[in-house]
Design a protein around this motif. Structure first.
Motif, PDB file in Angstrom:
ATOM      1  N   PHE A 108      52.629  43.235  33.961  1.00 25.58           N
ATOM      2  CA  PHE A 108      51.729  42.472  33.091  1.00 25.58           C
ATOM      3  C   PHE A 108      50.361  43.146  32.994  1.00 25.58           C
ATOM      4  O   PHE A 108      49.720  43.466  34.000  1.00 25.58           O
ATOM      5  N   THR A 109      49.902  43.342  31.760  1.00 27.16           N
ATOM      6  CA  THR A 109      48.548  43.833  31.494  1.00 27.16           C
ATOM      7  C   THR A 109      48.035  43.152  30.231  1.00 27.16           C
ATOM      8  O   THR A 109      48.718  43.148  29.190  1.00 27.16           O
ATOM      9  N   ARG A 110      46.837  42.583  30.334  1.00 23.17           N
ATOM     10  CA  ARG A 110      46.166  42.011  29.164  1.00 23.17           C
ATOM     11  C   ARG A 110      45.130  43.020  28.692  1.00 23.17           C
ATOM     12  O   ARG A 110      44.118  43.242  29.359  1.00 23.17           O
ATOM     13  N   PRO A 111      45.374  43.678  27.560  1.00 28.01           N
ATOM     14  CA  PRO A 111      44.477  44.774  27.154  1.00 28.01           C
ATOM     15  C   PRO A 111      43.128  44.258  26.660  1.00 28.01           C
ATOM     16  O   PRO A 111      42.992  43.114  26.234  1.00 28.01           O
ATOM     17  N   ARG A 112      42.126  45.143  26.701  1.00 30.03           N
ATOM     18  CA  ARG A 112      40.800  44.830  26.171  1.00 30.03           C
ATOM     19  C   ARG A 112      40.849  44.967  24.652  1.00 30.03           C
ATOM     20  O   ARG A 112      41.315  45.966  24.111  1.00 30.03           O
ATOM     21  N   VAL A 113      40.386  43.929  23.945  1.00 31.32           N
ATOM     22  CA  VAL A 113      40.478  43.921  22.478  1.00 31.32           C
ATOM     23  C   VAL A 113      39.162  44.319  21.816  1.00 31.32           C
ATOM     24  O   VAL A 113      39.127  44.628  20.618  1.00 31.32           O
ATOM     25  N   ARG A 114      38.086  44.283  22.571  1.00 31.22           N
ATOM     26  CA  ARG A 114      36.797  44.732  22.025  1.00 31.22           C
ATOM     27  C   ARG A 114      35.935  45.215  23.186  1.00 31.22           C
ATOM     28  O   ARG A 114      36.310  45.077  24.350  1.00 31.22           O
ATOM     29  N   ALA A 115      34.777  45.757  22.874  1.00 30.08           N
ATOM     30  CA  ALA A 115      33.956  46.401  23.906  1.00 30.08           C
ATOM     31  C   ALA A 115      33.554  45.442  25.016  1.00 30.08           C
ATOM     32  O   ALA A 115      33.436  45.834  26.175  1.00 30.08           O
ATOM     33  N   THR A 116      33.338  44.182  24.663  1.00 27.40           N
ATOM     34  CA  THR A 116      32.895  43.218  25.676  1.00 27.40           C
ATOM     35  C   THR A 116      34.063  42.502  26.361  1.00 27.40           C
ATOM     36  O   THR A 116      33.841  41.644  27.215  1.00 27.40           O
ATOM     37  N   SER A 117      35.280  42.837  25.993  1.00 25.81           N
ATOM     38  CA  SER A 117      36.449  42.153  26.570  1.00 25.81           C
ATOM     39  C   SER A 117      36.779  42.685  27.954  1.00 25.81           C
ATOM     40  O   SER A 117      36.265  43.727  28.394  1.00 25.81           O
ATOM     41  N   LEU A 118      37.670  41.984  28.622  1.00 28.43           N
ATOM     42  CA  LEU A 118      38.176  42.390  29.927  1.00 28.43           C
ATOM     43  C   LEU A 118      39.626  42.836  29.809  1.00 28.43           C
ATOM     44  O   LEU A 118      40.414  42.245  29.063  1.00 28.43           O
ATOM     45  N   GLU A 119      39.955  43.890  30.532  1.00 22.66           N
ATOM     46  CA  GLU A 119      41.359  44.263  30.701  1.00 22.66           C
ATOM     47  C   GLU A 119      41.823  43.704  32.039  1.00 22.66           C
ATOM     48  O   GLU A 119      41.224  43.994  33.079  1.00 22.66           O
ATOM     49  N   ILE A 120      42.875  42.901  32.025  1.00 22.73           N
ATOM     50  CA  ILE A 120      43.347  42.226  33.237  1.00 22.73           C
ATOM     51  C   ILE A 120      44.822  42.562  33.448  1.00 22.73           C
ATOM     52  O   ILE A 120      45.628  42.469  32.516  1.00 22.73           O
ATOM     53  N   SER A 121      45.168  42.953  34.662  1.00 18.13           N
ATOM     54  CA  SER A 121      46.569  43.234  35.005  1.00 18.13           C
ATOM     55  C   SER A 121      46.913  42.550  36.328  1.00 18.13           C
ATOM     56  O   SER A 121      46.044  42.292  37.155  1.00 18.13           O
ATOM     57  N   MET A 122      48.191  42.247  36.469  1.00 22.98           N
ATOM     58  CA  MET A 122      48.704  41.616  37.682  1.00 22.98           C
ATOM     59  C   MET A 122      49.900  42.445  38.167  1.00 22.98           C
ATOM     60  O   MET A 122      51.039  42.216  37.779  1.00 22.98           O
ATOM     61  N   PRO A 123      49.668  43.464  38.988  1.00 25.26           N
ATOM     62  CA  PRO A 123      50.741  44.396  39.354  1.00 25.26           C
ATOM     63  C   PRO A 123      51.767  43.849  40.347  1.00 25.26           C
ATOM     64  O   PRO A 123      52.864  44.380  40.436  1.00 25.26           O
ATOM     65  N   TRP A 124      51.407  42.804  41.103  1.00 22.59           N
ATOM     66  CA  TRP A 124      52.368  42.295  42.076  1.00 22.59           C
ATOM     67  C   TRP A 124      52.114  40.810  42.358  1.00 22.59           C
ATOM     68  O   TRP A 124      51.004  40.307  42.183  1.00 22.59           O
ATOM     69  N   THR A 125      53.162  40.135  42.768  1.00 26.67           N
ATOM     70  CA  THR A 125      53.078  38.749  43.233  1.00 26.67           C
ATOM     71  C   THR A 125      53.954  38.610  44.471  1.00 26.67           C
ATOM     72  O   THR A 125      54.891  39.398  44.696  1.00 26.67           O
ATOM     73  N   ALA A 126      53.673  37.582  45.264  1.00 26.73           N
ATOM     74  CA  ALA A 126      54.468  37.300  46.456  1.00 26.73           C
ATOM     75  C   ALA A 126      54.375  35.809  46.758  1.00 26.73           C
ATOM     76  O   ALA A 126      53.478  35.113  46.256  1.00 26.73           O
ATOM     77  N   SER A 127      55.290  35.321  47.564  1.00 27.68           N
ATOM     78  CA  SER A 127      55.261  33.906  47.932  1.00 27.68           C
ATOM     79  C   SER A 127      55.997  33.681  49.245  1.00 27.68           C
ATOM     80  O   SER A 127      56.862  34.475  49.643  1.00 27.68           O
ATOM     81  N   VAL A 128      55.639  32.576  49.899  1.00 28.50           N
ATOM     82  CA  VAL A 128      56.375  32.050  51.045  1.00 28.50           C
ATOM     83  C   VAL A 128      56.678  30.599  50.718  1.00 28.50           C
ATOM     84  O   VAL A 128      55.752  29.812  50.485  1.00 28.50           O
ATOM     85  N   ARG A 129      57.955  30.240  50.691  1.00 32.94           N
ATOM     86  CA  ARG A 129      58.358  28.936  50.173  1.00 32.94           C
ATOM     87  C   ARG A 129      59.349  28.242  51.104  1.00 32.94           C
ATOM     88  O   ARG A 129      60.160  28.888  51.772  1.00 32.94           O
ATOM     89  N   GLY A 130      59.299  26.933  51.106  1.00 36.83           N
ATOM     90  CA  GLY A 130      60.362  26.139  51.694  1.00 36.83           C
ATOM     91  C   GLY A 130      61.420  25.837  50.644  1.00 36.83           C
ATOM     92  O   GLY A 130      61.131  25.855  49.435  1.00 36.83           O
ATOM     93  N   ARG A 131      62.655  25.569  51.101  1.00 35.65           N
ATOM     94  CA  ARG A 131      63.751  25.236  50.177  1.00 35.65           C
ATOM     95  C   ARG A 131      64.506  24.024  50.705  1.00 35.65           C
ATOM     96  O   ARG A 131      64.792  23.924  51.891  1.00 35.65           O
ATOM     97  N   VAL A 132      64.844  23.120  49.805  1.00 36.41           N
ATOM     98  CA  VAL A 132      65.683  21.965  50.130  1.00 36.41           C
ATOM     99  C   VAL A 132      66.788  21.913  49.080  1.00 36.41           C
ATOM    100  O   VAL A 132      66.504  21.849  47.873  1.00 36.41           O
ATOM    101  N   GLY A 133      68.048  21.966  49.537  1.00 33.07           N
ATOM    102  CA  GLY A 133      69.149  21.994  48.590  1.00 33.07           C
ATOM    103  C   GLY A 133      70.300  21.101  48.992  1.00 33.07           C
ATOM    104  O   GLY A 133      70.317  20.492  50.075  1.00 33.07           O
ATOM    105  N   TYR A 134      71.279  21.028  48.093  1.00 29.53           N
ATOM    106  CA  TYR A 134      72.500  20.256  48.322  1.00 29.53           C
ATOM    107  C   TYR A 134      73.676  21.143  47.947  1.00 29.53           C
ATOM    108  O   TYR A 134      73.700  21.730  46.860  1.00 29.53           O
TER     109      TYR A 134
END
Length: 221
Positions: A108-134
């Protein structure tokens, strides 16, 4: 002479017949049928037990909502993702409880569209989760939730910064036990990350969330 020949003949007959009379009689016995012969083994298609540790890989699509106080909101920007996961679970009757951790790379990368804009990227994600199932035999349906973490890179016209965002993740999924050791599944996860204040020559704010659809393959030990 006649008596001598008769006596000799009788003696010879007695000698020849004695071994035949003394010999044991020959008997034939039919072999008894074997007892305890091996019976064909019946193999049942038993459902897997979900208790134990597992590890695997996953891949899918992310749909990112990205907001900043310069460009506003960008919704449903697609990104590909792939990564690894590992965890453990305990089955009690049909209830399956577990804990899982995962890490994914994204493009994911959000490009800069004009000189005052921000370019934002999210190169990685992680999580620790509980699970409840049947568990329904080979199938287990579950809900999941926990702590989410992401790396975010922000670039302005004059500076750049990399920071770690924290948030939460909620979702649900299904897994099908292909064998006692392999399970194929799919899940939907919703990530929400905190709003952050950044100073990149000027003060900025940004906030991100992500909806993820992914397939997964796990090996259970």
């Amino acid at each position: 002479m006649y008596r001598s020949l008769l006596s000799l003949a009788l003696a010879s007959t007695a000698c020849l017949s004695t071994p035949a009379l003394a010999a044991d009689p020959i008997t034939y016995q039919q072999a008894a049928p074997q007892q305890g012969a091996a019976q064909p083994r019946v193999v049942y298609d038993e459902p897997p037990r979900w208790t134990g540790f597992y590890a695997g890989v996953h891949a899918g699509l992310g749909f990112v909502d990205s907001w900043d106080n310069v460009d506003g909101l960008l919704e449903d920007e697609q990104s590909f993702l792939g990564g690894v996961h590992a965890g453990g679970s305990l089955q009690m009757s049909n209830i399956v409880l577990g804990v899982e951790g995962d890490a994914s790379l994204t493009n994911f990368t959000r490009p800069r569209v004009r000189a005052t804009s921000l370019e934002i990227s999210m190169p990685w994600t992680a999580s620790v989760r509980g699970r409840v199932g049947y568990a329904f035999g080979h199938l287990v349906v579950y809900g999941t939730g926990g702590l989410a973490v992401a790396g975010v890179e922000t670039v302005s016209a004059t500076a750049s910064a990399t920071d770690t965002r924290y948030g939460h993740v909620l979702g649900a999924g299904v897994e099908w036990g292909l064998t006692r050791h392999l399970a194929l599944g799919g899940e939907f996860l919703r990530y929400d990350f905190s709003k952050e204040d950044l100073t990149l020559g000027a003060s900025f704010q940004s906030e991100h969330s992500q909806d993820v659809l992914r397939a997964r393959l796990s090996f259970r030990y």
